[in-house]
Write a protein that holds these residues in place. Structure first.
Motif, PDB file in Angstrom:
ATOM      1  N   ILE A  14      36.387  25.464  34.334  1.00 41.51           N
ATOM      2  CA  ILE A  14      35.644  25.727  35.654  1.00 41.51           C
ATOM      3  C   ILE A  14      36.772  26.175  36.711  1.00 41.51           C
ATOM      4  O   ILE A  14      36.644  27.420  37.285  1.00 41.51           O
ATOM      5  CB  ILE A  14      34.670  24.749  36.143  1.00 41.51           C
ATOM      6  CG1 ILE A  14      33.547  24.594  35.217  1.00 41.51           C
ATOM      7  CG2 ILE A  14      34.369  25.382  37.553  1.00 41.51           C
ATOM      8  CD1 ILE A  14      32.943  23.290  35.743  1.00 41.51           C
ATOM      9  N   VAL A  15      37.802  25.195  36.919  1.00 43.71           N
ATOM     10  CA  VAL A  15      38.817  25.717  37.938  1.00 43.71           C
ATOM     11  C   VAL A  15      39.419  26.853  37.697  1.00 43.71           C
ATOM     12  O   VAL A  15      39.646  27.637  38.470  1.00 43.71           O
ATOM     13  CB  VAL A  15      39.695  24.218  38.033  1.00 43.71           C
ATOM     14  CG1 VAL A  15      40.814  24.714  38.993  1.00 43.71           C
ATOM     15  CG2 VAL A  15      38.961  23.016  38.452  1.00 43.71           C
ATOM     16  N   ALA A  16      39.827  26.913  36.486  1.00 39.64           N
ATOM     17  CA  ALA A  16      40.531  28.150  36.020  1.00 39.64           C
ATOM     18  C   ALA A  16      39.820  29.379  36.171  1.00 39.64           C
ATOM     19  O   ALA A  16      40.282  30.361  36.718  1.00 39.64           O
ATOM     20  CB  ALA A  16      41.064  27.932  34.395  1.00 39.64           C
ATOM     21  N   VAL A  21      38.348  34.428  39.582  1.00 43.14           N
ATOM     22  CA  VAL A  21      37.400  35.127  40.325  1.00 43.14           C
ATOM     23  C   VAL A  21      38.012  35.530  41.782  1.00 43.14           C
ATOM     24  O   VAL A  21      38.315  36.664  42.092  1.00 43.14           O
ATOM     25  CB  VAL A  21      36.221  34.158  40.395  1.00 43.14           C
ATOM     26  CG1 VAL A  21      35.243  34.676  41.631  1.00 43.14           C
ATOM     27  CG2 VAL A  21      35.390  34.278  39.004  1.00 43.14           C
ATOM     28  N   VAL A  22      38.744  34.261  42.090  1.00 45.19           N
ATOM     29  CA  VAL A  22      38.844  34.565  43.717  1.00 45.19           C
ATOM     30  C   VAL A  22      40.211  35.453  43.729  1.00 45.19           C
ATOM     31  O   VAL A  22      40.387  36.266  44.621  1.00 45.19           O
ATOM     32  CB  VAL A  22      39.432  33.142  44.140  1.00 45.19           C
ATOM     33  CG1 VAL A  22      40.070  33.326  45.637  1.00 45.19           C
ATOM     34  CG2 VAL A  22      38.241  32.173  44.498  1.00 45.19           C
ATOM     35  N   VAL A  23      41.468  35.470  42.604  1.00 52.79           N
ATOM     36  CA  VAL A  23      42.390  36.244  42.918  1.00 52.79           C
ATOM     37  C   VAL A  23      41.876  37.765  42.630  1.00 52.79           C
ATOM     38  O   VAL A  23      42.225  38.711  43.547  1.00 52.79           O
ATOM     39  CB  VAL A  23      43.315  35.896  41.518  1.00 52.79           C
ATOM     40  CG1 VAL A  23      44.407  37.172  41.565  1.00 52.79           C
ATOM     41  CG2 VAL A  23      44.031  34.701  42.017  1.00 52.79           C
ATOM     42  N   LEU A  24      40.940  37.918  42.011  1.00 47.77           N
ATOM     43  CA  LEU A  24      40.354  39.462  41.422  1.00 47.77           C
ATOM     44  C   LEU A  24      39.915  39.884  42.991  1.00 47.77           C
ATOM     45  O   LEU A  24      39.866  40.981  43.365  1.00 47.77           O
ATOM     46  CB  LEU A  24      39.353  39.317  40.335  1.00 47.77           C
ATOM     47  CG  LEU A  24      40.018  39.186  38.904  1.00 47.77           C
ATOM     48  CD1 LEU A  24      38.971  39.217  38.099  1.00 47.77           C
ATOM     49  CD2 LEU A  24      41.059  40.512  38.860  1.00 47.77           C
ATOM     50  N   LEU A  25      38.904  39.005  43.468  1.00 50.67           N
ATOM     51  CA  LEU A  25      38.456  39.332  44.951  1.00 50.67           C
ATOM     52  C   LEU A  25      39.300  39.852  45.847  1.00 50.67           C
ATOM     53  O   LEU A  25      39.200  40.628  46.595  1.00 50.67           O
ATOM     54  CB  LEU A  25      37.492  37.948  45.260  1.00 50.67           C
ATOM     55  CG  LEU A  25      36.182  37.987  44.568  1.00 50.67           C
ATOM     56  CD1 LEU A  25      35.398  36.701  45.152  1.00 50.67           C
ATOM     57  CD2 LEU A  25      35.221  39.283  45.116  1.00 50.67           C
ATOM     58  N   ALA A  26      40.280  38.840  46.007  1.00 54.37           N
ATOM     59  CA  ALA A  26      41.415  39.079  46.952  1.00 54.37           C
ATOM     60  C   ALA A  26      42.227  40.411  46.670  1.00 54.37           C
ATOM     61  O   ALA A  26      42.320  41.322  47.450  1.00 54.37           O
ATOM     62  CB  ALA A  26      42.473  38.002  47.118  1.00 54.37           C
ATOM     63  N   LEU A  27      42.281  40.794  45.318  1.00 50.87           N
ATOM     64  CA  LEU A  27      42.929  42.129  45.078  1.00 50.87           C
ATOM     65  C   LEU A  27      42.064  43.245  45.468  1.00 50.87           C
ATOM     66  O   LEU A  27      42.376  44.106  46.050  1.00 50.87           O
ATOM     67  CB  LEU A  27      43.276  42.170  43.477  1.00 50.87           C
ATOM     68  CG  LEU A  27      44.527  41.540  43.180  1.00 50.87           C
ATOM     69  CD1 LEU A  27      44.636  41.305  41.721  1.00 50.87           C
ATOM     70  CD2 LEU A  27      45.901  41.886  43.762  1.00 50.87           C
ATOM     71  N   ALA A  28      40.836  43.105  45.220  1.00 51.34           N
ATOM     72  CA  ALA A  28      39.804  44.072  45.391  1.00 51.34           C
ATOM     73  C   ALA A  28      39.631  44.183  46.853  1.00 51.34           C
ATOM     74  O   ALA A  28      39.516  45.390  47.339  1.00 51.34           O
ATOM     75  CB  ALA A  28      38.415  43.667  44.869  1.00 51.34           C
ATOM     76  N   LEU A  29      39.673  43.138  47.715  1.00 50.21           N
ATOM     77  CA  LEU A  29      39.791  43.212  49.179  1.00 50.21           C
ATOM     78  C   LEU A  29      41.014  44.141  49.685  1.00 50.21           C
ATOM     79  O   LEU A  29      40.777  44.849  50.699  1.00 50.21           O
ATOM     80  CB  LEU A  29      39.709  41.851  49.685  1.00 50.21           C
ATOM     81  CG  LEU A  29      39.670  41.758  51.112  1.00 50.21           C
ATOM     82  CD1 LEU A  29      38.214  42.459  51.839  1.00 50.21           C
ATOM     83  CD2 LEU A  29      39.748  40.390  51.816  1.00 50.21           C
TER      84      LEU A  29
ATOM     85  N   GLN B 426      35.910  25.291  47.057  1.00 49.01           N
ATOM     86  CA  GLN B 426      36.886  25.118  48.292  1.00 49.01           C
ATOM     87  C   GLN B 426      38.374  24.904  48.051  1.00 49.01           C
ATOM     88  O   GLN B 426      39.178  25.543  48.612  1.00 49.01           O
ATOM     89  CB  GLN B 426      36.405  23.934  49.147  1.00 49.01           C
ATOM     90  CG  GLN B 426      37.351  23.783  50.504  1.00 49.01           C
ATOM     91  CD  GLN B 426      37.566  22.790  51.030  1.00 49.01           C
ATOM     92  OE1 GLN B 426      37.003  21.345  50.622  1.00 49.01           O
ATOM     93  NE2 GLN B 426      38.673  22.436  51.922  1.00 49.01           N
ATOM     94  N   PHE B 427      38.470  23.927  47.056  1.00 51.34           N
ATOM     95  CA  PHE B 427      39.986  23.836  46.595  1.00 51.34           C
ATOM     96  C   PHE B 427      40.590  25.257  46.238  1.00 51.34           C
ATOM     97  O   PHE B 427      41.632  25.481  46.555  1.00 51.34           O
ATOM     98  CB  PHE B 427      39.999  23.009  45.555  1.00 51.34           C
ATOM     99  CG  PHE B 427      41.382  22.932  44.697  1.00 51.34           C
ATOM    100  CD1 PHE B 427      41.737  23.225  43.571  1.00 51.34           C
ATOM    101  CD2 PHE B 427      42.570  22.267  45.534  1.00 51.34           C
ATOM    102  CE1 PHE B 427      43.041  23.322  42.972  1.00 51.34           C
ATOM    103  CE2 PHE B 427      43.565  22.241  45.152  1.00 51.34           C
ATOM    104  CZ  PHE B 427      43.782  22.609  43.717  1.00 51.34           C
ATOM    105  N   VAL B 428      39.890  25.946  45.231  1.00 52.26           N
ATOM    106  CA  VAL B 428      40.623  27.156  44.611  1.00 52.26           C
ATOM    107  C   VAL B 428      40.472  28.352  45.883  1.00 52.26           C
ATOM    108  O   VAL B 428      41.801  28.845  46.069  1.00 52.26           O
ATOM    109  CB  VAL B 428      39.448  27.708  43.686  1.00 52.26           C
ATOM    110  CG1 VAL B 428      40.021  29.282  43.176  1.00 52.26           C
ATOM    111  CG2 VAL B 428      39.558  27.003  42.302  1.00 52.26           C
TER     112      VAL B 428
END
Lengths: 381, 559, 209
Positions: A14-16, A21-29, B426-428
């Protein structure tokens, strides 16, 4: 444990997943906002502004500091990779398997391990301290008889450079413009230069990134350091900037360093000293119908930007300083060389300048203490 | 509420706003500390967003007046240090320490309340600068002559309000430190010897020693600055025999130990969390205690490493001591890692934040070592490298530790669990946002970008990294949304926690969640640093040490 | 018991006579005061550090125009003696209450309060003389450091006088006994600290100069 391992999916997954997801979102942003992501990555790899290393050093002292940095960097990289690797390995390897309720071995410690990871880091830091100390002694060394002495005066908010005679006191030439092709510190390569730092107001710092060096400028004391610009830098212009918060003009306290061959520097030095008139040199008195200009300084600005005087006639300037506690003066220059340099008023007050006749043309008038913000055009015709 | 022979008509426990405002209960005061500190975390965070928004691209966009920009970063730093991180760790200490030592409250409950209420008042004083013509603008370090009342420096009352606010907040800190020390030395339950105390209690102990001994020194510096500004004093005026560097020395003599005040309790919290989520004891308990004490002691000997470029410092001594302080820090790092080694890790949110702490503090410690080398510091001082370093240790370290503590102790304080899904999210978000913000600052500092500038030249080539840092900053801000939502939802309907949801080791988990006002109905027998673990696994491990002498027999009959 | 309007202070509370936890060592209030005194010592350490640093950097110290103004007689020397005597009377009061001699305790604490007030008055008079000779807070580094050091010491003496007065009042109200007098112990420690700081100040400003 409140999480029942049996029924939940693997937490690590889940964490991975969330990371991805967040990295992709940041790149998209980033792309959406218009950032050149590919360009930034290339810049990162090529070592321009985005680099793990300081810029190539321009001085011999800077070269020594760079060598020291490289050694520290190697230790840092190895230690980081080893320890972070250990953390990641431990987390991956020793995750609790779902349904496993047994206790692991309850190890309380290991004295040998404690000794090892106390002694080995001590040896490492002792070594790093030792080589740092060696480098420091070399970098901070100052020649007994300096070949060239310059005083940098850091005021709010500009730099002035006084080129000094061998006695370290007499000013041979004052460079009051901090930047530009006629401004800044002109210095010969290959010559040890003693730089003395003074401030009449607050703390500043003399910082040239390509020297890999800075030194604070503290009112009430004269700090000094020596530097020798590498021969290969002849013809280069480097940036310098104040690196100690000094108020509302801190961001703009920039200066240039122009490195010249020794021959070019000698030529430049002779030229600028020849064209600079001595300060004052007023006529004994002004003729009865001479032009008198009234000008005032307030909030570090002149109240006029355009002045006009007739050519070939002596004229006067009545100057009023309205800034409490802030020194100002009036000077006249043309193409970077001073034709007139009036005495300064250290605080609120008035002074009358008498200035000898000028040839027709366009001149700049300025305050030599605030040359970048207090300037205007003087037309002589 | 049980009545006793002493107070047969004791009134029931007061509730509501009146109770919270007048309470002397360490648990409520601890929560008040957490709430007040978190408020200032958000406020100072908004100021940082202002800084980042301005710096993203060259040119003055948001802040046309550099004076306002200087207020933004000055107040950001000041509020984060004095109104957020130091008090929130004191708040955790307030809540947890009496419970962990089996005490009914702190030694001086009324002084405890006073210590807390000085904080919102101090915050009000500090921020009222914005209302009276401008808050302080000389940086959180406030060096004279820039912080003196002179033209182009710090005229106006903002700086004086800054000084008085810090004196008030510092006094609050000192009183808290005294309270912790007396509580820890004098109010431990029978059997709880010093070397059976939880590591959090040890770190609060050492922190409190630092607070009591160092904070008064900055009080003296602040008073001297106030006298210079308002009564014609000459402490730091070189034209009359004073010395600006004197302020720096006195300031940093406090402010360096202060950084250990800002991180040691967070390290203590990590040291509680890692053993629980690894299902093994802390590796090297005694080494840990000695390392903590060594950091506290050495911390007093390094202050001038903030002043290497002043030309007024005996450089080799301070460089050596600074390098040496890396050793006990490294000892702790290895002890933490080997706590997890061969354990059985549950990757719950508290552990994730603890892992974030370990990795980020590792980076912060390593980049600090660069600055310990004096010639390298000549290149890096007062650049964005230092901004990277301080945020890696204070945010990557302490703030991640704070969030680990929040997720870990929220069940104890409220009786409800925080949601794991939102917690992980939140952590991520926070981890990525944090690294995106501050890792590029290493490069910016190396390439020459100084600190505390409102704007920079497009030609310098710093734009891309600044944009990245700004995006990261807004990601950090965004991570507060799942967190606050998590708190809101969990308070109302989160899973009921029970006494000991984590299968933990220390005494606070031996009572209800939340605990009763008097903390414990009965205490388990204390034979090691893990009394609850011993109780739970009486057959799995022999007693760590024989129990201490039974002091109950010393009381005369009739007690 | 609940109809009592007088507040239940230590000696008069119903549990005062019962034996209770006698684990050894100093009491919580005394330990707290010792720690507080530690913090105050560090505060004065900062001020002393400033003084010695400025003094070391000066060519002539005290500056010529003020060297003569700062004199041990007629005020400061006798004030010092009185402060030292007040520490003695304070300790006599502590010893008195430890052996339950409440009269002796009241008498000695009363004298201590008076001596403390006299010290403050003499200090104020000395300030007036110095001011008239031109030594003010803004008279360069010497004036700044002199008044900051002695002024904050005076503030601490004032606080100590207030604490002693409160102790005196509570003693008169019968709130102390040999069993319960933590506030007296703590206050006396603070008063001794104030005295020791003065001795250090006196030695620094008037003898070492």
């Amino acid at each position: 444990m409140s999480l029942s391992p049996r029924t939940r999916p693997a937490t690590g997954m889940i964490v991975a997943g969330l990371f991805v997801v967040v990295v992709l979102l940041a790149l998209a942003l980033a792309v959406a906002v218009g950032i050149d992501v590919a360009g930034a990555l290339r810049a990162f790899a090529s070592g321009s502004a985005a680099s793990f290393f300081p810029p190539d050093a321009a001085t011999s002292q800077g070269d020594e500091i760079r060598s020291l940095y490289d050694i520290v960097f190697i230790f840092a990289a190895v230690i980081f990779i080893a320890v972070e690797g250990l953390i990641i390995w431990t987390v991956v390897r020793y995750r609790r398997k779902p349904g496993d309720d047994d206790l692991p071995p309850q190890t309380h410690g290991n004295n040998l391990a404690e000794i090892l990871w106390t002694v080995i880091p001590t040896v490492i830091v002792a070594y790093l301290f030792f080589i740092s100390w060696q480098t420091l002694n070399s970098v901070d060394a100052v020649s007994e008889q300096p070949e060239m002495q310059v005083r940098a005066t850091a005021g709010q908010f500009q730099w002035t450079f006084d080129y000094l005679a061998d006695d370290g006191e007499t000013i041979e030439y004052t460079q009051f413009l901090p930047t530009g092709e006629n401004g800044g510190l002109f210095a010969p390569v290959g010559v040890p230069i003693l730089m003395m730092l003074e401030s009449p107001d607050v703390n500043h710092a003399f910082y040239v990134p390509r020297f890999l060096f800075k030194r604070d400028v503290i009112p009430g004391q004269t700090n000094q350091f020596e530097f020798t610009i590498n021969e290969s830098e002849a013809g280069q212009t480097m940036r310098g900037q104040c690196a100690e918060l000094c108020g509302i003009g801190h961001r703009a306290m920039i200066f240039d360093v122009h490195a010249l061959t020794q021959a070019d520097f000698a030529t430049w030095y002779d030229e600028v000293r020849a064209s600079a008139q001595p300060s004052g040199g007023p006529p004994a008195s002004l003729p009865p119908n001479a032009t008198i200009i009234d000008i005032a300084a307030q909030n570090i600005q002149f109240d006029q930007r355009e002045l006009e005087v007739p050519a070939s006639q002596a004229f006067g300037i009545n100057f009023v300083n309205q800034d409490n506690g802030i020194p100002h003066d009036v000077a006249i220059s043309q193409d970077g060389s001073l034709k007139f340099n009036g005495d300064d008023l250290p605080t609120v007050g008035e002074i009358s300048y008498q200035i000898g006749p000028l040839e027709p043309g366009t001149y700049d008038f300025l305050c030599t203490i605030h040359p970048t913000t207090m300037t205007g055009t003087l037309t002589v015709k | 509420m049980a009545t006793t022979a002493l107070h047969p008509a004791a009134t029931g426990y007061r509730s509501g706003l009146y109770e919270w405002v007048t309470t002397t209960d360490h648990k409520k005061i601890g929560i008040l500390y957490l709430l007040n500190s978190f408020f200032f975390f958000l406020l100072a965070g908004v100021l940082a967003l202002g800084v980042r928004a301005e710096l993203a691209i060259p040119g003055l966009q948001l802040v046309t007046d550099e004076n306002l920009y200087n207020q933004l970063f000055t107040m950001h730093g000041t509020a984060m240090v004095f109104l957020f991180i130091i008090p929130i760790l004191a708040g955790f200490g307030n809540y947890v320490v009496p419970l962990q030592i089996g005490a009914p409250d702190m030694a001086f409950p009324r002084i405890n309340a006073l210590s807390f209420w000085m904080l919102p008042l101090g915050g009000l004083l500090l921020f009222s600068g914005f209302l009276v013509g401008g808050a302080a603008t000389a940086g959180w370090t406030s060096y004279p002559p820039l912080s003196e009342d002179r033209p182009l420096a710090s005229t106006g009352p903002g700086q004086d309000l800054w000084i008085t606010a810090l004196i008030l907040i510092g006094t609050s800190s000192i009183l808290g430190g005294i309270n912790f020390l007396v509580t820890i030395f004098k109010m431990r339950a029978p059997g709880l010897t010093l070397f059976r105390m939880p590591i959090l209690v040890w770190t609060v102990l050492v922190t409190s020693v630092l607070v009591v001994m160092a904070t008064p020194v900055i009080t003296s510096a602040l008073i001297m600055l106030f006298i210079d500004r308002n009564y014609g004093g000459a402490f730091f005026d070189p034209s009359r025999g004073g010395d600006p560097v004197l302020y720096q020395n006195i300031f940093w003599f406090y402010s360096h130990p202060a950084v250990y005040v800002m991180v040691l309790p967070a390290m203590g919290m990590i040291s509680e969390i890692l053993p629980v989520f690894s299902r093994k004891p802390l590796f090297g308990y005694k080494a840990f205690v000695f390392a903590t004490a060594a950091i506290g002691a050495l911390g007093f000997s390094v202050w001038a490493h903030h002043m290497f470029t002043t030309g007024s410092v005996y450089l080799p001594f301070f460089s050596l001591m600074t390098f040496l302080i890396a050793v006990p820090t490294g000892v702790k790092m290895f002890n933490w890692i080997f706590t997890m080694w061969r354990g059985k890790l549950t990757l719950a949110t508290p552990l994730l934040f603890a892992l974030g702490f370990l990795s980020m503090f590792l980076i912060g410690g390593i980049n600090g070592a660069f600055s310990a080398s004096v010639p390298v510091d000549f290149a890096l001082h007062d650049t964005y490298w230092v901004v990277a370093h301080l945020h890696y240790v204070l945010f990557g370290g302490s703030v991640f530790g704070v969030f680990a503590g929040i997720y870990y102790w929220f069940p104890k304080m409220t009786g409800r669990m925080l949601g794991e899904g939102l917690g992980k999210f939140q952590f991520v978000l926070m981890f990525i946002g944090f690294n995106l913000t501050f890792f590029p600052m290493h490069m910016l500092g190396l390439s020459g970008m100084p600190r505390r500038i409102a704007d920079y030249d497009a030609a310098a080539g710093w734009t891309d990294l600044n944009v990245a840092a700004t995006i990261g900053g807004f990601l950090i801000a965004a991570s507060m949304i799942p967190f606050l939502w998590n708190v809101f939802v969990s308070l109302r309907g989160g899973k009921v926690a029970g006494d000991d949801p984590w299968e933990a080791n220390t005494l606070e988990w031996a009572t209800t969640s939340p605990p009763p006002p008097y903390n414990f109905d009965r205490l388990p027998e204390i034979r090691s640093e893990r009394p609850l673990f011993d109780l739970r696994h009486a057959k799995a491990t022999p007693a760590a040490t024989p129990p201490g002498p039974d002091r109950t027999q010393q009381l005369p009959p009739g007690h | 018991m609940t109809t009592e309007t007088r507040s239940l202070t230590t000696e008069q509370s119903p549990v005062a006579g019962l034996a209770h936890d006698m684990r050894g060592g100093i009491s919580n209030p005394v330990l707290g005061m010792i720690l507080f005194i530690t913090s105050e010592v560090m505060f004065f350490a900062g001020l002393f550090a400033a003084y010695f640093s400025i003094r070391a950097a000066a060519d002539i110290w005290p500056p010529e125009e003020f060297g003569h103004a700062v004199q041990i007689f007629p005020l400061v020397g006798p004030a010092t003696v009185l402060l030292i005597v007040s520490s003695l009377t304070c300790q006599l009061g502590v010893w008195a209450i430890r052996r339950d001699d409440r009269t002796g305790f009241i008498r000695n604490i009363g004298v201590t309060v008076v001596l403390g007030v006299v010290f403050l008055v003499m200090q104020a008079a000395d300030y007036a003389i110095l001011y008239s000779e031109g030594l003010t807070l803004s008279a360069g580094t010497y004036g700044t450091t002199y008044y900051t050091l002695t002024g904050f010491h005076g503030a601490h003496v004032f606080a100590g006088v207030v604490m002693l007065a409160v102790v005196l009042y509570r003693g008169l109200a019968g709130q102390f006994s040999s069993r319960h007098h933590d506030a007296v112990e703590a206050t006396s420690l603070y008063w001794h600290f104030v005295d020791v700081v003065w001795i250090a100040l006196f030695a620094t400003l008037y003898i070492l100069r």
